[in-house]
Enzyme design. Sequence first.
Site, PDB file in Angstrom:
ATOM      1  CG  ASN A   9      -1.833   1.162   1.302  1.00 18.27           C
ATOM      2  OD1 ASN A   9      -1.762   2.072   0.471  1.00 18.27           O
ATOM      3  ND2 ASN A   9      -2.708   1.161   2.294  1.00 18.27           N
ATOM      4  NE  ARG A  88      -6.112   1.606  -0.004  1.00 18.55           N
ATOM      5  CZ  ARG A  88      -6.070   2.753   0.643  1.00 18.55           C
ATOM      6  NH1 ARG A  88      -4.955   3.159   1.202  1.00 18.55           N
ATOM      7  NH2 ARG A  88      -7.140   3.497   0.742  1.00 18.55           N
ATOM      8  CG  HIS A 177     -13.428   3.036   3.233  1.00 19.96           C
ATOM      9  ND1 HIS A 177     -14.118   4.064   3.834  1.00 19.96           N
ATOM     10  CD2 HIS A 177     -12.141   3.197   3.604  1.00 19.96           C
ATOM     11  CE1 HIS A 177     -13.281   4.808   4.530  1.00 19.96           C
ATOM     12  NE2 HIS A 177     -12.064   4.297   4.404  1.00 19.96           N
ATOM     13  NE  ARG A 237     -10.221  12.501   4.286  1.00 21.64           N
ATOM     14  CZ  ARG A 237     -10.178  11.202   4.057  1.00 21.64           C
ATOM     15  NH1 ARG A 237     -11.279  10.527   3.793  1.00 21.64           N
ATOM     16  NH2 ARG A 237      -9.021  10.569   4.086  1.00 21.64           N
ATOM     17  N   GLY A 329     -15.221   1.640  14.430  1.00 23.24           N
ATOM     18  CA  GLY A 329     -16.367   0.724  14.408  1.00 23.24           C
ATOM     19  C   GLY A 329     -16.111  -0.551  15.197  1.00 23.24           C
ATOM     20  CD  GLU A 330     -12.143  -3.663  13.093  1.00 24.05           C
ATOM     21  OE1 GLU A 330     -11.135  -3.994  13.740  1.00 24.05           O
ATOM     22  OE2 GLU A 330     -12.123  -3.506  11.850  1.00 24.05           O
ATOM     23  CD  GLU A 382      -9.172  -1.756   3.868  1.00 23.92           C
ATOM     24  OE1 GLU A 382      -8.772  -1.550   5.039  1.00 23.92           O
ATOM     25  OE2 GLU A 382      -9.416  -0.844   3.070  1.00 23.92           O
TER      26      GLU A 382
END
Length: 396
Positions: A9, A88, A177, A237, A329-330, A382
């Site tokens: 990446n 990626r 994503h 952002r 989220g996790e 990912e």
Amino acid sequence: MNDSILVINCGSSSLKFAILANAGQETLVEGIADRLGTDESNITFKFEGTKNTLTLEDGSHKNAVTHIKEWLNERPSIEQTLVGIGHRVVHGGETFGTSVLINQEVLDGIKECAQFAPLHNPAHAKGIEVAFELFPGLPQAAVFDTAFHQTLAPEQYLYPIPMHFYREHHFRKYGFHGTSYRYISQRLAQIVPGSDQQGVLVAHLGNGASTCAINKGQSSDTSMGITPLEGLMMGTRSGSLDPSLLSFISQAENISADAALDILNKKSGLLGVSEISNDCRTLEDAMMSGDQRAKLALDMFAARTAKHLASVATTLDSIDHLVFTGGIGENSGYLRQSICDHLKALNIRIDSNKNEQAPRGETLNIHSENSGTDVWIIPTNEELMIALDTISLIKH
Ligand code: ADP
């Protein structure tokens, strides 16, 4: 050990990497080359439970990949199993709807898509060129963040602006994503067979954050747009707002439109509202110590995430599952609870105890008995998706 894939990446100032073996099931080594382009750059290898950091002589991307190659040269038992490299790539535009093996035409296509990802795509192209130079003969694949969302219908991906902007300049929603959403969709189908024929909402919440609606295994809408600025409030952002603000900010500060856009990308979101940090964990600690600005930033993040989940849900036939993934989220029980509290009208409810006690890094169902929707925490992966795509392209 067999069929190892080097996953790369490559960003403008960093290069993350991992080597996955045995159909992606085993991560042999992972690491990051940081501060590329400066004279303070280094590369860290995490291998067999230890971390080893080396200085990079000239701070170039080539130097970073050379170190990875040397590391492999010293471990022939791993090097011999290497069958390919997976990259990626952030933006695939309308050109790439799936992962592809890279040839000159694909590399040119990645460079052409740089108009919408000027920081990312040129860095990816550089990483690919360097990898071809240092690993000649090894097949390489590109896996695009945008590809999964190429199934959106025109009424979802078009902006209501004069159509010639789309015809002549390809100005449209692309979404990001996608590799994470594809992984989540497939992982959920392993846990709940048949879920790939149902309606799934996913909130990928990290420093960058977005939502996605997956109808029968295909992306039907997502919150990010032509760039990753649209949609949710994020670490730095702003997410969606009245576009007039761009002109108001540039007039108020006497700066160019690009400089005002920079404020929306880099100084807004959790950081801008809290005036403390872009980091969710830091803000939760501050909130626990009574800081009201941190609480306001987190509560705005939750409200806006819920709004964008409800928005993308309009493309589903039914809302059967809601999945939380990404660093926030996790791991953030506070935000999961707060987001779901905003979604009661959609009959989404979670069990507070299960939510609070969720063990880190595990897949878990946290919905309450009276919820109309299953609610999940599923760690994303990912790198695994990139490795699997690369193997499958090499073998076919
Ligand atoms: P990205 O990949 O977009 O850089 P990540 O998915 O790694 O981001 O998520 C980073 C975010 O996850 C940060 O805001 C961090 O504070 C948050 N995070 C990580 N662990 C926790 C935790 N235990 N509690 C709350 N937030 C967490």
